[in-house]
Design a protein around this motif. Structure first.
Motif, PDB file in Angstrom:
ATOM      1  N   PRO A  99      55.872 -44.823  16.865  1.00 12.45           N
ATOM      2  CA  PRO A  99      55.368 -44.247  15.624  1.00 12.45           C
ATOM      3  C   PRO A  99      54.187 -45.056  15.097  1.00 12.45           C
ATOM      4  N   LYS A 155      48.773 -41.535  18.293  1.00 15.56           N
ATOM      5  CA  LYS A 155      48.817 -40.299  19.101  1.00 15.56           C
ATOM      6  C   LYS A 155      48.151 -39.155  18.341  1.00 15.56           C
ATOM      7  N   GLY A 156      48.566 -38.980  17.091  1.00 14.86           N
ATOM      8  CA  GLY A 156      48.035 -37.882  16.272  1.00 14.86           C
ATOM      9  C   GLY A 156      46.595 -38.103  15.853  1.00 14.86           C
ATOM     10  N   LEU A 162      58.253 -29.418  14.313  1.00 17.55           N
ATOM     11  CA  LEU A 162      59.527 -29.561  13.591  1.00 17.55           C
ATOM     12  C   LEU A 162      59.281 -29.590  12.078  1.00 17.55           C
ATOM     13  N   ILE A 191      67.858 -35.319  10.756  1.00 18.22           N
ATOM     14  CA  ILE A 191      67.694 -36.204  11.925  1.00 18.22           C
ATOM     15  C   ILE A 191      66.398 -37.012  11.818  1.00 18.22           C
ATOM     16  N   MET A 192      65.309 -36.324  11.430  1.00 16.18           N
ATOM     17  CA  MET A 192      63.998 -36.994  11.368  1.00 16.18           C
ATOM     18  C   MET A 192      63.997 -38.089  10.305  1.00 16.18           C
ATOM     19  N   GLY A 199      54.010 -36.762  21.375  1.00 12.69           N
ATOM     20  CA  GLY A 199      55.395 -36.923  20.895  1.00 12.69           C
ATOM     21  C   GLY A 199      56.406 -36.228  21.791  1.00 12.69           C
ATOM     22  N   ILE A 249      52.009 -47.058   9.178  1.00 13.41           N
ATOM     23  CA  ILE A 249      52.899 -45.954   8.798  1.00 13.41           C
ATOM     24  C   ILE A 249      53.009 -45.821   7.277  1.00 13.41           C
ATOM     25  N   SER A 261      45.470 -36.657   9.941  1.00 12.59           N
ATOM     26  CA  SER A 261      46.039 -37.805   9.241  1.00 12.59           C
ATOM     27  C   SER A 261      44.949 -38.783   8.816  1.00 12.59           C
ATOM     28  N   HIS A 312      44.407 -42.732   6.438  1.00 13.44           N
ATOM     29  CA  HIS A 312      45.109 -43.962   6.072  1.00 13.44           C
ATOM     30  C   HIS A 312      44.459 -44.525   4.821  1.00 13.44           C
ATOM     31  N   ARG A 357      63.180 -45.539  13.605  1.00 18.21           N
ATOM     32  CA  ARG A 357      62.324 -44.802  14.561  1.00 18.21           C
ATOM     33  C   ARG A 357      61.895 -45.728  15.702  1.00 18.21           C
ATOM     34  N   GLU A 368      40.452 -50.773  17.183  1.00 22.02           N
ATOM     35  CA  GLU A 368      40.115 -49.777  16.154  1.00 22.02           C
ATOM     36  C   GLU A 368      39.991 -48.393  16.829  1.00 22.02           C
TER      37      GLU A 368
HETATM   38  P1  AP5 Z   1      56.364 -37.505  15.265  1.00 23.34           P
HETATM   39  O1  AP5 Z   1      55.720 -36.685  14.237  1.00 23.34           O
HETATM   40  O2  AP5 Z   1      55.991 -37.311  16.680  1.00 23.34           O
HETATM   41  O3  AP5 Z   1      56.241 -39.015  14.811  1.00 23.34           O
HETATM   42  P2  AP5 Z   1      56.057 -40.367  15.641  1.00 23.34           P
HETATM   43  O4  AP5 Z   1      56.212 -40.353  17.093  1.00 23.34           O
HETATM   44  O5  AP5 Z   1      56.956 -41.298  14.906  1.00 23.34           O
HETATM   45  O6  AP5 Z   1      54.599 -40.632  15.575  1.00 23.34           O
HETATM   46  P3  AP5 Z   1      53.705 -40.655  14.341  1.00 23.34           P
HETATM   47  O7  AP5 Z   1      53.219 -39.291  14.002  1.00 23.34           O
HETATM   48  O8  AP5 Z   1      54.391 -41.419  13.231  1.00 23.34           O
HETATM   49  O9  AP5 Z   1      52.540 -41.617  14.858  1.00 23.34           O
HETATM   50  P4  AP5 Z   1      51.181 -41.343  15.621  1.00 23.34           P
HETATM   51  O10 AP5 Z   1      51.222 -42.120  16.894  1.00 23.34           O
HETATM   52  O11 AP5 Z   1      50.839 -39.894  15.725  1.00 23.34           O
HETATM   53  O12 AP5 Z   1      50.205 -42.105  14.618  1.00 23.34           O
HETATM   54  P5  AP5 Z   1      48.928 -41.580  13.817  1.00 23.34           P
HETATM   55  O13 AP5 Z   1      47.842 -41.223  14.771  1.00 23.34           O
HETATM   56  O14 AP5 Z   1      49.295 -40.558  12.798  1.00 23.34           O
HETATM   57  O15 AP5 Z   1      57.966 -37.299  15.189  1.00 23.34           O
HETATM   58  C1  AP5 Z   1      58.651 -37.345  13.956  1.00 23.34           C
HETATM   59  C2  AP5 Z   1      60.137 -37.111  14.220  1.00 23.34           C
HETATM   60  O16 AP5 Z   1      60.339 -35.791  14.788  1.00 23.34           O
HETATM   61  C3  AP5 Z   1      60.795 -38.055  15.220  1.00 23.34           C
HETATM   62  O17 AP5 Z   1      61.207 -39.263  14.605  1.00 23.34           O
HETATM   63  C4  AP5 Z   1      61.968 -37.199  15.718  1.00 23.34           C
HETATM   64  O18 AP5 Z   1      63.033 -37.196  14.807  1.00 23.34           O
HETATM   65  C5  AP5 Z   1      61.388 -35.794  15.764  1.00 23.34           C
HETATM   66  N1  AP5 Z   1      60.795 -35.474  17.085  1.00 23.34           N
HETATM   67  C6  AP5 Z   1      59.467 -35.293  17.364  1.00 23.34           C
HETATM   68  N2  AP5 Z   1      59.285 -35.039  18.662  1.00 23.34           N
HETATM   69  C7  AP5 Z   1      60.510 -35.070  19.242  1.00 23.34           C
HETATM   70  C8  AP5 Z   1      60.966 -34.915  20.575  1.00 23.34           C
HETATM   71  N3  AP5 Z   1      60.128 -34.689  21.590  1.00 23.34           N
HETATM   72  N4  AP5 Z   1      62.294 -35.013  20.806  1.00 23.34           N
HETATM   73  C9  AP5 Z   1      63.178 -35.247  19.818  1.00 23.34           C
HETATM   74  N5  AP5 Z   1      62.797 -35.407  18.516  1.00 23.34           N
HETATM   75  C10 AP5 Z   1      61.492 -35.322  18.235  1.00 23.34           C
HETATM   76  O19 AP5 Z   1      48.524 -42.947  13.102  1.00 23.34           O
HETATM   77  C11 AP5 Z   1      49.346 -43.507  12.083  1.00 23.34           C
HETATM   78  C12 AP5 Z   1      48.468 -44.094  10.960  1.00 23.34           C
HETATM   79  O20 AP5 Z   1      47.684 -45.170  11.500  1.00 23.34           O
HETATM   80  C13 AP5 Z   1      47.464 -43.087  10.388  1.00 23.34           C
HETATM   81  O21 AP5 Z   1      47.373 -43.309   9.020  1.00 23.34           O
HETATM   82  C14 AP5 Z   1      46.144 -43.418  11.094  1.00 23.34           C
HETATM   83  O22 AP5 Z   1      45.033 -43.131  10.267  1.00 23.34           O
HETATM   84  C15 AP5 Z   1      46.279 -44.899  11.376  1.00 23.34           C
HETATM   85  N6  AP5 Z   1      45.690 -45.284  12.660  1.00 23.34           N
HETATM   86  C16 AP5 Z   1      45.719 -44.579  13.831  1.00 23.34           C
HETATM   87  N7  AP5 Z   1      45.088 -45.235  14.803  1.00 23.34           N
HETATM   88  C17 AP5 Z   1      44.658 -46.414  14.232  1.00 23.34           C
HETATM   89  C18 AP5 Z   1      43.937 -47.551  14.732  1.00 23.34           C
HETATM   90  N8  AP5 Z   1      43.555 -47.595  16.008  1.00 23.34           N
HETATM   91  N9  AP5 Z   1      43.662 -48.563  13.875  1.00 23.34           N
HETATM   92  C19 AP5 Z   1      44.070 -48.503  12.561  1.00 23.34           C
HETATM   93  N10 AP5 Z   1      44.739 -47.452  12.033  1.00 23.34           N
HETATM   94  C20 AP5 Z   1      45.038 -46.431  12.856  1.00 23.34           C
END
Ligand code: AP5
Length: 277
Positions: free
Chosen positions: A50, A54-55, A76, A93-94, A127, A166, A178, A180, A213, A242
């Protein structure tokens, strides 16, 4: 043989020169900014804990390859927002940091791959797969379509760096964009840059849920990395860089493919020349 060697050297330098010139012109044409669109098809997954990014990276890949971006978390959350029976179950669950059942998420991905017109140009899965049975389910789905996965990219980052990412994340629910509060703030406070709509904080984006998570990631998703290491399509990127650097690392993976393709084309021509003489 001397003549042939010279000819091969000459042809290599012509190809390299043209390749360099093409890249320079492409960079000039795009101002070095927006991802350059390509007509190639892509089939890849992004694996990472998390907050790994990825997003953040997936929409750029979508733009470059004109493919679909399927994020099981977003799907979801859309069910949660609609208050469907699945959404009500999934929310519990989430918020607890657990995983929704394999059958449900495999079914969601299958439905999209079969019916989403955007997926004709390929797909980027964000994800998913998150467990080994999900990875096996994806392989079976692709086999039935005579397709294979090209890349399984792991975004590697230390857990300690994820708390700030996060807890500072802001999301535009309709698009999944998304931001930050510190690392990537919107132009206007709590407002989506593109639509002007309000941004929200996800209900699972707090330090307590993150701990769960991360534990779920290490116990259930880390084995997925091992699964893809065995297939030979796994590559890792340092996700603590970055975002622009992370994107460059992804481009290097895609460029590696092109280099492989062009060296096999070059090799084909050169071997034909050698064969004839
Ligand atoms: P999901 O929505 O997939 O959440 P996650 O895996 O926990 O991933 P995130 O969305 O939190 O992180 P990300 O890697 O996308 O980060 P982001 O780019 O946004 O899943 C949520 C829930 O759904 C799960 O817990 C589960 O319950 C369920 N679920 C989903 N898929 C499932 C599956 N296949 N099976 C079963 N259950 C499932 O970046 C985060 C922050 O950091 C942002 O603010 C961004 O601006 C910042 N940021 C990004 N990159 C950088 C960088 N390089 N430097 C500085 N800041 C950065």
């Amino acid at each position: 043989m001397g003549y042939l060697d010279d000819e091969v050297k000459h042809l290599r330098s012509v190809i390299e020169g043209l390749d360099g010139r093409l890249k320079a012109l492409e960079t000039k044409a795009t101002g070095g900014a927006a991802p350059k669109k390509t007509t190639e098809e892509i089939r890849m997954i992004l694996i990472g804990p998390p907050g790994a990014g990825k997003g953040t990276q997936a929409p750029k890949i979508k733009e470059k390859f004109s493919c679909c971006h399927l994020a099981t978390g977003d799907m979801l959350r859309s069910q949660v927002a609609k208050k469907t029976p699945l959404g009500r179950e999934a929310k519990k669950i989430m918020d607890a940091g657990g995983l929704v059942s394999d059958d449900i998420v495999i079914g969601m991905i299958k439905e999209e791959l079969e019916n989403n017109a955007e997926c004709k140009g390929g797909f980027i899965l964000d994800g998913f797969p998150r467990t080994v049975p999900q990875a096996e389910g994806l392989d079976a789905m692709l086999r039935s379509r005579n397709q294979t996965l090209q890349h399984a990219v792991e975004l590697q980052i230390d857990d300690a760096l994820l708390v700030a990412r996060i807890t500072g994340r802001l999301v535009h629910p309709a698009s999944g964009r998304s931001y930050h509060t510190i690392f990537n703030p919107p132009k206007k406070d709590m407002t989506d840059d593109v639509t002007g709509e309000p941004l929200i904080q996800r209900s699972d984006d707090n330090a307590e849920a993150l701990k769960k998570r991360l534990a779920t990631y290490h116990s259930q998703t880390a084995p997925v990395v091992g699964y893809y290491k065995n297939t030979g399509i796994w590559k890792a990127i340092d996700a603590s860089q970055e975002p622009g650097q992370v994107w460059k690392s992804l481009l290097a993976i895609f460029d590696g493919d092109k280099a492989k393709a062009s060296s096999s084309i070059g090799g084909g021509i050169l071997s034909k020349i050698a064969h004839r003489s």
